[in-house]
Design a protein around this motif. Structure first.
Motif, short mmCIF file in Angstrom:
data_model
loop_
_atom_site.label_atom_id
_atom_site.label_comp_id
_atom_site.label_asym_id
_atom_site.label_seq_id
_atom_site.Cartn_x
_atom_site.Cartn_y
_atom_site.Cartn_z
N LEU A 2 -8.51 2.64 -8.59
CA LEU A 2 -7.30 3.84 -8.67
C LEU A 2 -7.57 4.41 -7.17
O LEU A 2 -6.54 4.19 -6.27
N SER A 19 -4.90 3.16 -3.93
CA SER A 19 -4.29 4.43 -3.60
C SER A 19 -4.59 4.78 -2.33
O SER A 19 -3.89 5.19 -1.36
N LYS A 20 -5.92 4.55 -1.73
CA LYS A 20 -6.42 4.57 -0.31
C LYS A 20 -5.53 3.77 0.55
O LYS A 20 -4.84 3.71 1.55
N VAL A 33 -2.35 2.32 -0.22
CA VAL A 33 -1.15 2.87 -0.15
C VAL A 33 -0.86 3.93 0.76
O VAL A 33 -0.05 3.82 1.83
N ALA A 42 -0.92 4.61 -8.58
CA ALA A 42 -1.51 4.37 -7.37
C ALA A 42 -0.39 4.87 -6.26
O ALA A 42 -0.91 5.30 -5.15
N GLN A 84 1.69 7.38 -6.48
CA GLN A 84 1.91 8.99 -6.44
C GLN A 84 0.37 9.44 -5.54
O GLN A 84 0.55 10.28 -4.77
N TRP A 85 -0.73 8.64 -6.03
CA TRP A 85 -1.84 9.35 -5.17
C TRP A 85 -1.88 8.87 -3.95
O TRP A 85 -2.23 9.61 -3.06
N GLY A 86 -1.42 7.61 -3.61
CA GLY A 86 -1.41 7.05 -2.32
C GLY A 86 -0.56 8.08 -1.41
O GLY A 86 -0.62 8.51 -0.17
N ARG A 94 -2.39 11.36 -0.63
CA ARG A 94 -3.63 11.03 0.16
C ARG A 94 -3.17 10.97 1.73
O ARG A 94 -3.87 11.20 2.50
#
Ligand code: MCA
Ligand code: AMP
Length: 501
Positions: free
Chosen positions: A33, A37-38, A40, A68, A70-72, A75
């Motif tokens: 994840l 996500s990084k 993304v 992924a 949402q976190w992307g 970030r």
């Protein structure tokens, strides 16, 4: 590599090899994840150092790719605007326009619904699969007081408004629930809720990911499938709206006795089952207890405030009551003049504290009007006795809760009025054993016109999410009105209730 300052994401480093999300066919660890996500985030950023609170609207199936994305977005320094997978293009376009999204991301499954909207608006369009490939580079530092997410919610003023939460308000909601319900990394939750509302996003997904727990996400709710998972999996937690418990009870009742025993026994492994988003009828709580042995924990919340009141994890859960203040949340009841009422008297619920949202997106007047002396005015009416609260209803008859979704009667009326056969209309929510409230429409038709429920629903589904489309209809000569000419919704509701229309 610079370390993210979003605590949720920083914490995930500690959980590295643990399973974070279980999807349809695949299992993803916290490490995956973080890595995905990084990618993304870097793809969204392209040449920028920080998205600087640009809005990124995204439409994905419920599952790992949602997390992924949402976190992307977070970030990369963007504001996440999750879209609802059952919205027709007209509703998706409204959200994208209102949020002033600069990027729209769609899973290939949903591309056709969004392509033309983004083309018309000249917005950067990306497919999720274009974002997941490997990329390297630095990510921005994110101050947690920055805006993180906009969730669209219906109110008493027509079209839905975007409620803005910051990283801090989301964190406050999550830590409050983790403290109250004692989440641990050993927890394993089955996720059956939509991912464009606080219940599914914060209470289930983000609490699980903050805790280092396992979250198995189903692409849609299906009662048989949920019972199958309850039997097969080593689950510890379940959270749903009352309608889902009603549907699970119906599926249990249809099962043969041997299977019923199996289903009931499997519920013994849960340490907690929660109900919320709408009033839990005592009959449903009792039936669920009879078939599973579990006493549902009922809690009360709202998009703008997260969760405010909860029955206890340990201790007596009182049927028909929503318990007391969650950690960090202040609640008061006030009369029509805004004065706090004494214990035992009814009043409007007002909430204050770090879980409360920042603002309605680009609606300063409505944001201001929503608060009184720093307290958010929920519009819900309750009574408190010995520190525990009972919800009595809402101040407005124009807010309907159906299947756990909040819907504005005014928004539906506005759409119905655009139908060429409809001259006038009024929409009400009528008490219903399955949906909590059912959306019912009273219509006056243009002379010589006819309109069946079937035809109205087919027309409505092109313009509104299916749960907003009236499922009962009556054609009248006149709408009931008071001497000032205003439609008397309580009397209309009563007429639907007693089937006298
Ligand atoms: C769907 N149908 C309905 C409704 N919804 N009919 C009447 N009233 C409704 N509300 C019809 C559809 O049109 C269709 O009929 C048939 O039912 C099946 O539709 P489908 O979409 O497949 O229904 P479902 O998947 O079984 O949906 C039921 C559901 C869903 C799972 C209970 O409504 C749901 O996921 N609700 C949860 C909402 C939620 O998470 N709310 C949280 C927001 P036909 O084909 O004939 O047209 S509140 C919140 O976040 C706050 C903070 C809080 O306190 O939690
Ligand atoms: P939403 O804006 O979709 O977040 O819906 C929030 C609304 O759901 C609240 O204002 C209440 O009217 C209702 N609600 C949430 N939980 C409960 C509950 N346990 N009992 C009664 N109503 C609830």
């Amino acid at each position: 590599m610079r370390v993210s300052t979003i605590p949720l994401i920083a914490r995930a480093e500690e959980h590295g090899k643990r399973i974070a999300v279980i999807g349809q066919e695949t299992t993803f660890t916290y490490r995956q994840l973080l890595d995905i996500s990084k990618h993304v985030a870097l793809s969204l950023l392209r040449d920028k150092k920080d998205l600087g609170e640009e809005r990124v609207a995204f439409l994905t199936p419920r599952g790992f790719v949602y997390a992924a994305m949402q976190w992307g977005v977070w970030r990369a320094g963007g504001i996440a605007v999750p879209l609802c997978e059952i919205y027709p293009p007209a509703e998706l376009e409204y959200v994208i326009r209102d949020a002033k999204a600069s990027i729209v991301v769609a899973h290939p499954e949903f591309e056709s619904r969004l392509r033309h909207v983004t083309e018309n608006l000249g917005i950067r369009f990306l497919r999720t699969n274009e974002l997941l490939s490997s990329a390297t580079g630095p990510l921005p530092e994110i101050d947690p007081s920055r805006r993180a997410m906009i969730l669209y919610t219906s109110g008493t003023t027509g079209k839905p408004k975007g409620a803005v939460h910051t990283h801090l308000s989301i964190q406050a909601q999550v830590t409050s629930l983790i403290e109250a319900w004692k989440w641990t990394p050993k927890d394993y939750i089955l996720h059956v809720l939509p991912l464009h509302h606080v219940h599914g996003i914060v209470n289930v997904l983000t609490c699980a990911l903050w805790s280092g727990a396992k979250c198995e996400i189903l692409p849609r709710f299906d009662a048989q499938e949920v019972w199958g998972k309850i039997i097969d999996r080593d689950l510890s937690l379940f959270m749903a709206v009352p309608t889902i418990y009603v549907m699970l009870i119906a599926a249990w009742e249809k099962a043969p006795p041997d299977r019923q025993r199996f289903m009931s026994e499997a519920c013994g492994k849960f340490r907690l089952m929660v109900s919320g988003s709408a009033a839990l009828p005592v009959s449903v709580l009792e039936k669920w207890k009879a078939i599973t042995g579990q006493t549902l924990l009922e809690r009360y919340g709202m998009t703008e405030i997260g969760m405010a009141l909860s029955n206890p994890l340990h201790g007596k859960r009182v049927p028909g009551y929503v318990g007391s203040e969650l950690p960090g949340v202040e609640v008061r009841l006030v009369d029509d003049e805004g004065h706090p009422v004494p214990s035992g008297s009814q009043g409007e619920i007002q909430v204050r504290g770090p879980t409360v949202f920042l603002e309605y997106w680009q609606r300063p007047e409505e944001t201001k009007a929503a608060f009184s002396d720093g307290w958010f005015q929920t519009g819900d009416v309750a009574v408190e006795e010995k520190g525990i609260y009972r919800i009595l209803g809402r101040k407005s008859t124009d807010i309907i809760k159906t299947g756990g979704y909040k819907v504005s009667a005014l928004e539906i009326e506005e759409v119905l009025r655009t139908h060429p056969a409809i001259k006038e209309c009024a929409v009400v929510g009528v008490k219903d054993p399955e949906w909590g409230e059912r959306i019912c429409a009273a219509l006056i038709l243009e002379s010589g016109e006819k309109l069946s429920l079937h035809a109205l629903r087919a027309w409505g589904k092109k313009r509104l999410a299916p749960y907003k489309v009236p499922s009962r209809l009556v054609v009248l000569k006149d709408l009931p009105r008071n001497p000032l000419g205003k439609v008397t919704k309580p009397s209309l509701r009563q007429r639907f209730q007693s089937a006298s229309v």
